[in-house]
Design a protein around this motif. Structure first.
Motif, PDB file in Angstrom:
ATOM      1  N   VAL A 182     -29.896 -26.484 -70.668  1.00 28.36           N
ATOM      2  CA  VAL A 182     -31.095 -27.056 -70.050  1.00 28.36           C
ATOM      3  C   VAL A 182     -30.743 -27.310 -68.588  1.00 28.36           C
ATOM      4  O   VAL A 182     -29.684 -27.873 -68.288  1.00 28.36           O
ATOM      5  N   VAL A 183     -31.628 -26.857 -67.708  1.00 28.11           N
ATOM      6  CA  VAL A 183     -31.336 -26.835 -66.270  1.00 28.11           C
ATOM      7  C   VAL A 183     -32.487 -27.499 -65.522  1.00 28.11           C
ATOM      8  O   VAL A 183     -33.647 -27.203 -65.809  1.00 28.11           O
ATOM      9  N   TRP A 184     -32.182 -28.375 -64.561  1.00 27.53           N
ATOM     10  CA  TRP A 184     -33.259 -29.022 -63.806  1.00 27.53           C
ATOM     11  C   TRP A 184     -32.916 -29.178 -62.330  1.00 27.53           C
ATOM     12  O   TRP A 184     -31.802 -28.901 -61.900  1.00 27.53           O
ATOM     13  N   TYR A 191     -24.860 -32.062 -61.488  1.00 23.38           N
ATOM     14  CA  TYR A 191     -24.542 -32.672 -62.775  1.00 23.38           C
ATOM     15  C   TYR A 191     -24.137 -31.554 -63.715  1.00 23.38           C
ATOM     16  O   TYR A 191     -24.747 -30.478 -63.719  1.00 23.38           O
ATOM     17  N   ASP A 192     -23.095 -31.799 -64.501  1.00 22.59           N
ATOM     18  CA  ASP A 192     -22.616 -30.807 -65.458  1.00 22.59           C
ATOM     19  C   ASP A 192     -22.187 -31.582 -66.702  1.00 22.59           C
ATOM     20  O   ASP A 192     -21.175 -32.284 -66.668  1.00 22.59           O
ATOM     21  N   GLY A 193     -22.986 -31.533 -67.739  1.00 23.18           N
ATOM     22  CA  GLY A 193     -22.685 -32.300 -68.946  1.00 23.18           C
ATOM     23  C   GLY A 193     -23.073 -31.522 -70.180  1.00 23.18           C
ATOM     24  O   GLY A 193     -23.293 -30.303 -70.125  1.00 23.18           O
ATOM     25  N   ARG A 199     -25.455 -27.194 -73.070  1.00 23.89           N
ATOM     26  CA  ARG A 199     -24.938 -27.541 -71.734  1.00 23.89           C
ATOM     27  C   ARG A 199     -26.097 -28.036 -70.876  1.00 23.89           C
ATOM     28  O   ARG A 199     -27.213 -27.522 -70.969  1.00 23.89           O
ATOM     29  N   LEU A 200     -25.822 -29.011 -70.015  1.00 24.07           N
ATOM     30  CA  LEU A 200     -26.849 -29.645 -69.174  1.00 24.07           C
ATOM     31  C   LEU A 200     -26.434 -29.535 -67.710  1.00 24.07           C
ATOM     32  O   LEU A 200     -25.308 -29.905 -67.359  1.00 24.07           O
ATOM     33  N   PHE A 201     -27.361 -29.060 -66.888  1.00 24.56           N
ATOM     34  CA  PHE A 201     -27.014 -28.852 -65.477  1.00 24.56           C
ATOM     35  C   PHE A 201     -28.117 -29.320 -64.538  1.00 24.56           C
ATOM     36  O   PHE A 201     -29.288 -28.938 -64.697  1.00 24.56           O
TER      37      PHE A 201
END
Ligand SMILES: [Fe+2]
Length: 255
Positions: A182-184, A191-193, A199-201
């Protein structure tokens, strides 16, 4: 497959237009020059919202900057966009607004979290249903893109203007195990989590940045940036934020 993300360019109709001391046109152009030189083989460019700063004529500038690009430019609206003008000006290739896009082994789902009259975002029931249907109809590795952050960013002021109905969003994501990322945009910081196997970016803006982990609104004097992704056929992801250091706007941001 390589993908680029540029976010929150906040363009104006005028080239001299500035956001928090940064000339957003020259700043975006510096990012593009560096990104296209460093990653010339990108398959698509994601632009995750706030293409303009409340200025419909900014879309003409956006269009002229990117119209010669051969790869798809996948765009979603942010809170500073003007959806009607955006659809009118970016209605043909290389531009695509929201919808889905299949490239190689990956499906990109671009969501509209624009909530009229609000700085924060919300996904309408129709948009949530579209997300669910898109993920149900294609088992490819999925990257889901939206403007507003669907998790807390450890920053009180920003966390008041994120995605209002994030629980509804995650309920759908959690039901589809082929969602890989998920990318925003919106948060003007890196942010990289992860959340489970997703994965979240978040990615810094192509203009001015916000100070991470700050409870109050605060500018970060870091330079403009973009993100590159290497998306593998097995669903693996390698990614990197590229800070564009050779950018004169950095001094301007201190004003
Ligand atoms: Fe923004």
């Amino acid at each position: 497959m390589r993908i680029l993300q540029m976010t929150d360019p906040h363009l104006y109709g005028r080239a001299e237009g500035q956001l928090r001391g940064v000339e957003t046109d020259s700043s975006l152009r510096a990012v593009i020059d560096e990104a296209f030189a460093e990653v010339p083989d990108f398959a698509a460019l994601l632009v995750t919202g706030d293409l303009v700063q409340d200025d419909a004529s900014g879309y003409l500038r956006f269009r002229s900057i990117f119209s010669a690009v051969g790869q798809p430019i996948l765009c979603i609206p942010g809170n500073h966009d003007i959806p009607e003008a955006m659809s009118r000006q970016l209605c043909e290739p290389p531009f695509q607004i929201c919808g889905t896009r299949k490239i190689d082994a990956w499906q990109f789902v671009m969501l509209d979290s624009y909530d009229p009259g609000h700085v924060g975002g919300r996904l309408t029931p129709q948009e949530l249903a579209r997300l669910d249907a898109a993920l149900a109809s294609d088992e490819s590795h999925a990257m889901v893109c939206l403007h507003h952050h669907p998790i807390a960013m450890n920053s009180r002021w920003l966390d008041g203007i994120g995605l209002a109905n994030a629980d509804d969003f995650w309920r759908i994501i959690d039901a589809h195990s082929h969602v890989k990322a998920v990318v925003w945009g919106h948060v003007h910081q890196a942010y990289d989590g992860s959340r489970g196997s997703v994965r979240l970016f978040a990615t810094p803006s192509t203009c001015a940045q916000f100070l991470p982990a700050s409870d109050r609104y605060a500018i970060d004097l870091r330079p403009p940036a973009y993100r590159s992704f290497q998306l593998h056929a097995d669903g693996g992801i390698e990614t990197q934020v590229h800070w564009v250091e050779a950018m004169p706007a950095r001094q301007a941001a201190a004003r």
